[in-house]
Design an enzyme around this catalytic site. Structure first.
Site, PDB file in Angstrom:
ATOM      1  N   SER A  79       0.870  -1.185   0.000  1.00  0.00           N
ATOM      2  CA  SER A  79       0.000   0.000   0.000  1.00  0.00           C
ATOM      3  C   SER A  79       0.907   1.234   0.000  1.00  0.00           C
ATOM      4  O   SER A  79       2.128   1.110   0.022  1.00  0.00           O
ATOM      5  CB  SER A  79      -0.879  -0.012   1.247  1.00  0.00           C
ATOM      6  OG  SER A  79      -0.039  -0.169   2.374  1.00  0.00           O
ATOM      7  N   LYS A 111      -3.588   9.312  -9.280  1.00  0.00           N
ATOM      8  CA  LYS A 111      -3.962   8.137  -8.489  1.00  0.00           C
ATOM      9  C   LYS A 111      -5.392   7.743  -8.876  1.00  0.00           C
ATOM     10  O   LYS A 111      -6.359   8.355  -8.445  1.00  0.00           O
ATOM     11  CB  LYS A 111      -3.867   8.433  -6.998  1.00  0.00           C
ATOM     12  CG  LYS A 111      -4.037   7.194  -6.122  1.00  0.00           C
ATOM     13  CD  LYS A 111      -3.694   7.478  -4.647  1.00  0.00           C
ATOM     14  CE  LYS A 111      -3.832   6.239  -3.784  1.00  0.00           C
ATOM     15  NZ  LYS A 111      -5.210   5.696  -3.757  1.00  0.00           N
ATOM     16  N   LYS A 282       6.506   9.289  -6.814  1.00  0.00           N
ATOM     17  CA  LYS A 282       7.510   8.215  -6.696  1.00  0.00           C
ATOM     18  C   LYS A 282       8.893   8.771  -7.016  1.00  0.00           C
ATOM     19  O   LYS A 282       9.037   9.608  -7.913  1.00  0.00           O
ATOM     20  CB  LYS A 282       7.237   7.100  -7.722  1.00  0.00           C
ATOM     21  CG  LYS A 282       5.901   6.424  -7.622  1.00  0.00           C
ATOM     22  CD  LYS A 282       5.733   5.467  -8.810  1.00  0.00           C
ATOM     23  CE  LYS A 282       4.326   4.894  -8.814  1.00  0.00           C
ATOM     24  NZ  LYS A 282       4.066   4.068 -10.008  1.00  0.00           N
TER      25      LYS A 282
HETATM   26  N1  1X8 Z   1      -1.157   1.174  -3.992  1.00  0.00           N
HETATM   27  C1  1X8 Z   1      -0.269   1.561  -4.923  1.00  0.00           C
HETATM   28  O1  1X8 Z   1       0.896   1.240  -4.885  1.00  0.00           O
HETATM   29  C2  1X8 Z   1      -0.758   2.409  -6.070  1.00  0.00           C
HETATM   30  C3  1X8 Z   1      -2.059   2.744  -6.355  1.00  0.00           C
HETATM   31  C4  1X8 Z   1      -2.174   3.548  -7.526  1.00  0.00           C
HETATM   32  C5  1X8 Z   1      -3.363   4.072  -8.128  1.00  0.00           C
HETATM   33  N2  1X8 Z   1      -4.576   3.843  -7.574  1.00  0.00           N
HETATM   34  N3  1X8 Z   1      -3.284   4.796  -9.265  1.00  0.00           N
HETATM   35  C6  1X8 Z   1      -2.082   5.064  -9.845  1.00  0.00           C
HETATM   36  C7  1X8 Z   1      -0.893   4.586  -9.291  1.00  0.00           C
HETATM   37  C8  1X8 Z   1       0.402   4.898  -9.955  1.00  0.00           C
HETATM   38  N4  1X8 Z   1       0.387   5.621 -11.079  1.00  0.00           N
HETATM   39  O2  1X8 Z   1       1.431   4.457  -9.470  1.00  0.00           O
HETATM   40  C9  1X8 Z   1      -0.953   3.819  -8.130  1.00  0.00           C
HETATM   41  S1  1X8 Z   1       0.330   3.059  -7.242  1.00  0.00           S
END
Ligand code: 1X8
Length: 314
Positions: A79, A111, A282
């Site tokens: 998470s 996200k 990130k």
């Molecule tokens: N729980 C997670 O690691 C992530 C959850 C999500 C999400 N809901 N939408 C995009 C990304 C992304 N672009 O990295 C990630 S990464």
């Protein structure tokens, strides 16, 4: 003649499907696509020996399942920690700088408000799709994920890898679904995330196929055939394999730019055809990610900026 005809039509339809589902740039009207698909189905029924394993006619599998199979993830699906304001993003940046030798470059990505899934490919063929579950063990929903047109059944290269992404229901599909439910006096879904989750947890793939779901691939779970120096290099690689990635991703060189990007999307998200609930930030360099590592639950090299709760206009 039949094999050549099937090969040609399969090739044309796969190209049309790629442009429609992955690039969101349809080449032909839906009616033309549907007509060609029906013609290919008739040819495949007459000459099943020439049917391609990744034919666009094979998206809706056989009979409904009677239960979901549990799947243990080779690489856990972690998470994300949260940051609720600019100060908490600066705290994240400070922790990152304390943990690496150089200065960080960040990847900022929308996200997506959907359901985290993992997709496994062996020598280029889609073999397994599963939910995140508790991060260690999820449920096999391959039969439902196959119905999502933007998920390639066969990659452009015969590589073995596992990718991670977010399956979601576009706002238009959500409105159409709830309108149909209201007409049938059925309970409505509260939001597109619940509708996507409810659709993917169906035992009958015909239901999922009818829900017009989509997916953005945002990361790699494992890639034994290829290493990467940065997250953005990995995103380019999966896009070139045929996956759908989100075009709004940005590489930013300072936390000030990251904060500007996050604050820009608080209002801008209303214009998107899908729901987002924040921005994932990130560290881009894989070497930096490895130096930072993980806590028990989350990567130290990423965090999620969560949008302020929308004021409910009463
Ligand atoms: N729980 C997670 O690691 C992530 C959850 C999500 C999400 N809901 N939408 C995009 C990304 C992304 N672009 O990295 C990630 S990464």
């Amino acid at each position: 003649m039949s094999k050549k005809e099937i090969d040609e039509r399969t090739h044309i339809l796969k190209d049309y499907a790629y442009h429609y589902y992955v690039l969101d740039q349809p080449k032909v009207p839906d009616e033309e696509y549907d007509r060609l698909l029906r013609e290919l189905e008739e040819l495949e029924a007459r000459f099943p020996e020439h049917r391609h394993e990744d034919s666009p006619t094979g998206r809706i599998g056989g009979e409904p399942l009677d239960q979901f199979r549990k799947v243990r993830h080779d690489v856990p699906m972690m998470s994300l920690s949260n940051a609720f304001n600019a100060d908490e993003l600066r705290d994240f940046d400070r922790r990152v700088r304390d943990g690496i030798s150089g200065t960080p470059v960040y990847s900022c990505e929308l996200k997506i408000d959907g359901l985290a899934v993992t997709l496994k490919y062996e020598k280029g063929s889609f073999v397994l799709g599963a939910t995140r579950g508790d991060g260690q063990t999820g449920e096999d929903i391959t039969h439902n994920l196959r119905t999502i047109g933007s998920i390639p059944l066969k990659l452009k290269e015969p590589v073995t890898l596992e990718v991670r992404g977010e399956a979601f229901m576009p706002k238009k599909s959500f409105e159409r679904l709830n309108k149909a439910k209201a007409e049938r006096e059925e309970a409505l879904f509260a939001n597109p995330r619940n509708a996507a989750a409810g659709s993917l947890r169906q035992l009958d793939p015909k239901i999922a196929a009818d829900r017009h779901l989509d997916i953005f691939i945002y990361g790699i779970g494992s890639s034994p055939d290829k290493d990467f120096d940065s997250h953005h290099e990995a995103l380019n690689y999966v896009r070139n394999l045929g996956f759908k990635t989100n075009r709004e991703a940005a590489r930013l060189e300072s936390i000030d730019e990251v904060i500007d990007y996050c604050e820009k999307w608080v209002d801008k998200r209303a214009d998107l055809p899908y729901e987002i609930d924040g921005i994932v930030v990130k560290v881009d360099a894989i070497e930096d990610q490895q130096q930072l590592g993980f806590t028990a639950k989350s990567p130290r090299w990423a965090t999620a900026y969560k949008f302020p709760a929308e004021e409910v206009v009463t």
